[in-house]
Design a protein around this motif. Structure first.
Motif, PDB file in Angstrom:
ATOM      1  N   ASP A 154      -4.111   3.857  -2.478  1.00 23.30           N
ATOM      2  CA  ASP A 154      -5.152   5.015  -2.381  1.00 23.30           C
ATOM      3  C   ASP A 154      -6.101   4.561  -3.482  1.00 23.30           C
ATOM      4  O   ASP A 154      -7.367   5.250  -3.555  1.00 23.30           O
ATOM      5  N   TYR A 165      -9.070   2.989  -5.285  1.00 28.80           N
ATOM      6  CA  TYR A 165     -10.680   2.643  -4.934  1.00 28.80           C
ATOM      7  C   TYR A 165     -10.517   1.151  -4.955  1.00 28.80           C
ATOM      8  O   TYR A 165      -9.955   0.497  -5.801  1.00 28.80           O
ATOM      9  N   SER A 174       0.802  -1.217  -0.094  1.00 28.52           N
ATOM     10  CA  SER A 174       0.290   0.345  -0.173  1.00 28.52           C
ATOM     11  C   SER A 174       1.004   1.314  -0.023  1.00 28.52           C
ATOM     12  O   SER A 174       0.343   2.358  -0.362  1.00 28.52           O
ATOM     13  N   ARG A 180       0.077   5.530  -3.747  1.00 30.78           N
ATOM     14  CA  ARG A 180      -0.999   5.398  -4.748  1.00 30.78           C
ATOM     15  C   ARG A 180      -1.564   3.883  -4.741  1.00 30.78           C
ATOM     16  O   ARG A 180      -2.850   3.837  -4.913  1.00 30.78           O
TER      17      ARG A 180
END
Length: 631
Positions: free
Chosen positions: A111, A113, A102, A108
């Motif tokens: 981040d 979705y 992560s 990113r």
């Protein structure tokens, strides 16, 4: 290099770039930043890649735009915070374990979705693409290629390279296609791309979806903004492209990957704000290149243009090319047209210009050239147009005797006006012309040519002979016979019936230096200081120069803020700083209409002779607090 912390070898400019396999850098235990992007490194990524580093420390690696292939090693999962750019390579497998990190890619990966594939933050999957080759902003996701893996066979694709339709669609989006002046059928899934407006395909086909050989999109309101690195490579990926014309848009191309456009023969990017042409030397198939009006500021020798020895037509006018014309221009032996209006080339033309034996149009007007004309110009037997008019060099203009150009058999335009050529027009001037039945223009206005115009020019049937503003004493009556030369001067000699159609007689003048209306003759000039023909003013040019010198001397001109060219007898007075002549022509040596010397540190009594400038309309002396002017 055991203490190496940062290594950056990004985008080498050599033809082959950095090659060979990727090193593992395992022994460089302090390395935290490695940038090798945009080269030609070709190998798998070693399993031991960076395995000597502290895996808890933030690490940046950019290997994008190389030829790396195969699988990304899962061993990299040991890194907690790694930014690794592998886009635009030939990667075929990305282990899912890496997509669970992560903190990777500046966070990113974490981040993204939940509905999207977290691997996209590292690289777009096979069959997908976006402009970066990875997901950096959720508003710009990885997009599906039309033919999926056929168009994008690798991870991290920045475009769908195999599909010409997809390339054109990407260009449409990046260049604001919805607002183009002409965009009929573009992005229409039901219409073959060969029917899209401005697209030309092989054999003139309009019903195929491949084979694009030309894009004719000049003056089309295209706007690429500052995304040159995204849209430029797309043009070069079109596999059959021969001709690209995007003149007069806002598409500042870069040329780093132009070597891929192996069939490109004609490139027109004039008036696009192209800031740099690095890489253009790799476009070895080019025959025609238009770079006019881009603000390019460089020497010709440093521009890579002289590497393009196959060029036949080169257009570089209205830029800021500077320096002397290098002797290496003689290598451009295929050149037929060279257009270079309004640049800053200075010095004398090199003798090697005579090696351009195929040249037909040689135009280097309104530059800073000086010195004499090389005799080798007479060897350019295919020349149709030679234009070297209006030079503004700090060392003067083109000087010396006027060559006879007797070997120029095809010449129809010879424009050397507004220079400092002297002596008579040779008796055998253009004697070798084989096109004397065609309209021919000889422009020699405003030099220091003297004597009598040679009667041998009477062999030309349709001649525009421009000799005003010289020291010509006479034009033979045989040249002014309307029955023999009625077509001369675009038919005006036939209408006027005298030599006045070529040049006003001695002791007369007109604004144009010759009679243009059968009912309006040249005006008598009672104050004429010489008996030369072709005066375009009744003023004494030497008197104007003398008055300016008096002003300069009386007001400490050496200490003026703006005094360029003042007191330089080799430069026309209309080119002196803050001196303005009729029609704004800096090459003239008379006809001052305005002196703008505001805030110029004039110091002393301004001579009353300033009022004797015969055509002066405006005199601005404001904010010269130590200057004195009487009335």
């Amino acid at each position: 290099l055991k203490n190496l912390e940062l290594l950056s070898l990004y985008e080498q400019k050599s033809e082959k770039k950095l090659t060979g396999p990727l090193l593992d850098f395992a022994a460089n235990k302090k390395l935290h930043t490695l940038v090798l992007a945009r080269n030609a490194i070709k190998s798998h990524i070693p399993k031991t890649f960076l395995n000597g580093l502290d895996a808890t420390a933030p690490t940046v690696v950019d290997l994008s735009g190389n030829h790396l292939s195969g699988k990304v090693p899962k061993e990299l999962a040991r890194f907690d915070s790694l930014f690794i750019d592998l886009t635009d390579n030939r990667i075929t497998e990305l282990p899912s374990v890496l997509c669970e990190k992560s903190n990777w890619m500046n966070g990113r990966v974490g981040d993204v979705y939940a509905a999207q594939n977290t691997c996209d933050a590292i690289m777009c999957p096979i069959g997908y693409f976006n402009e970066l080759g990875r997901l950096d902003d959720t508003s710009r996701p990885c997009r599906k290629c039309v033919n999926l893996e056929k168009d994008s066979p690798y991870f991290g694709s920045t475009h769908c390279g195999a599909s010409e339709r997809t390339i054109l669609m990407e260009l449409y989006g990046l260049l604001d296609g919805d607002n183009w002046a002409r965009n009929q059928y573009w992005n229409d899934d039901k219409t073959p791309i060969c029917k899209w407006q401005g697209v030309g395909c092989k054999n003139g086909s309009v019903d195929k979806d491949e084979g694009v050989i030309s894009l004719q999109l000049s003056q089309n309101k295209m706007d690429g903004g500052e995304r040159s690195e995204l849209f430029s490579p797309l043009f070069w990926e079109l596999p059959h492209l021969k001709e690209l014309d995007i003149k007069d848009n806002k598409v500042p191309l870069s040329f780093g990957g132009i070597s891929k456009a192996k069939h490109l023969e004609s490139l027109a990017v004039s008036s696009n704000g192209v800031p740099d042409i690095s890489g253009i030397g790799s476009a070895t198939s080019l025959k025609e290149l238009h770079l006019t009006d881009n603000g390019l500021d460089m020497t010709l020798e440093d521009s890579e243009l002289l590497q393009l020895t196959g060029l036949e037509k080169l257009f570089i006018s209205y830029n800021s090319f500077r320096g002397t014309l290098p002797t290496t221009i003689g290598r451009m032996t295929n050149l037929k047209e060279f257009w270079s209006y309004k640049n800053d080339f200075f010095g004398q033309l090199p003798s090697e210009i005579g090696l351009l034996t195929d040249i037909e149009y040689l135009v280097i007007s309104e530059n800073l050239l000086s010195g004499t004309l090389p005799p080798e110009l007479n060897e350019l037997t295919k020349l149709k147009d030679l234009a070297l008019f209006t030079q503004h060099g700090i060392d003067g203009q083109i000087t010396g005797k006027l060559p006879n150009f007797s070997k120029l058999t095809q010449i129809t335009v010879l424009d050397l006006e507004y220079n400092q050529l002297s002596g008579p027009i040779p008796d055998d001037f253009l004697a070798g012309s084989t096109v004397k039945d065609e309209r021919t223009r000889i422009a020699l206005n405003h030099n220091f040519l003297s004597g009598t115009v040679p009667s041998s020019l009477g062999s030309f049937e349709n001649l525009a002979l421009e000799v005003i503003g010289n020291q010509i004493e006479a034009i033979p009556d045989s040249l002014c016979n309307p029955s023999d030369h009625g077509q001369w001067m675009d038919g005006m000699l036939g209408q006027i019936g005298s030599c006045a159609a070529i040049a006003c007689p001695a002791y007369t003048f007109s604004q144009d230096g010759r009679q243009l209306n059968p009912t309006v003759p040249c005006t008598p000039c009672l104050d004429a200081s010489d008996a030369f023909v072709g005066h375009d003013t009744c003023a004494n040019a030497n008197k104007e120069r003398q008055i300016l010198k008096e002003i300069y001397t009386a007001t400490n001109g050496d200490f003026w803020i703006n005094n360029m060219n003042w007191m330089n007898d080799r430069m026309p007075i209309c080119s002196w700083d803050r001196v303005f002549c009729g029609l704004g022509n800096e090459a003239k040596d008379h006809g001052i209409v305005k002196l703008d010397l505001e805030a110029n540190q004039l110091d002393g009594q301004i001579p009353s002779s300033v009022y004797e400038l015969p055509q002066l309309e405006e005199l601005n002396l404001k904010k010269n607090y130590n200057a004195i002017l009487s009335f």
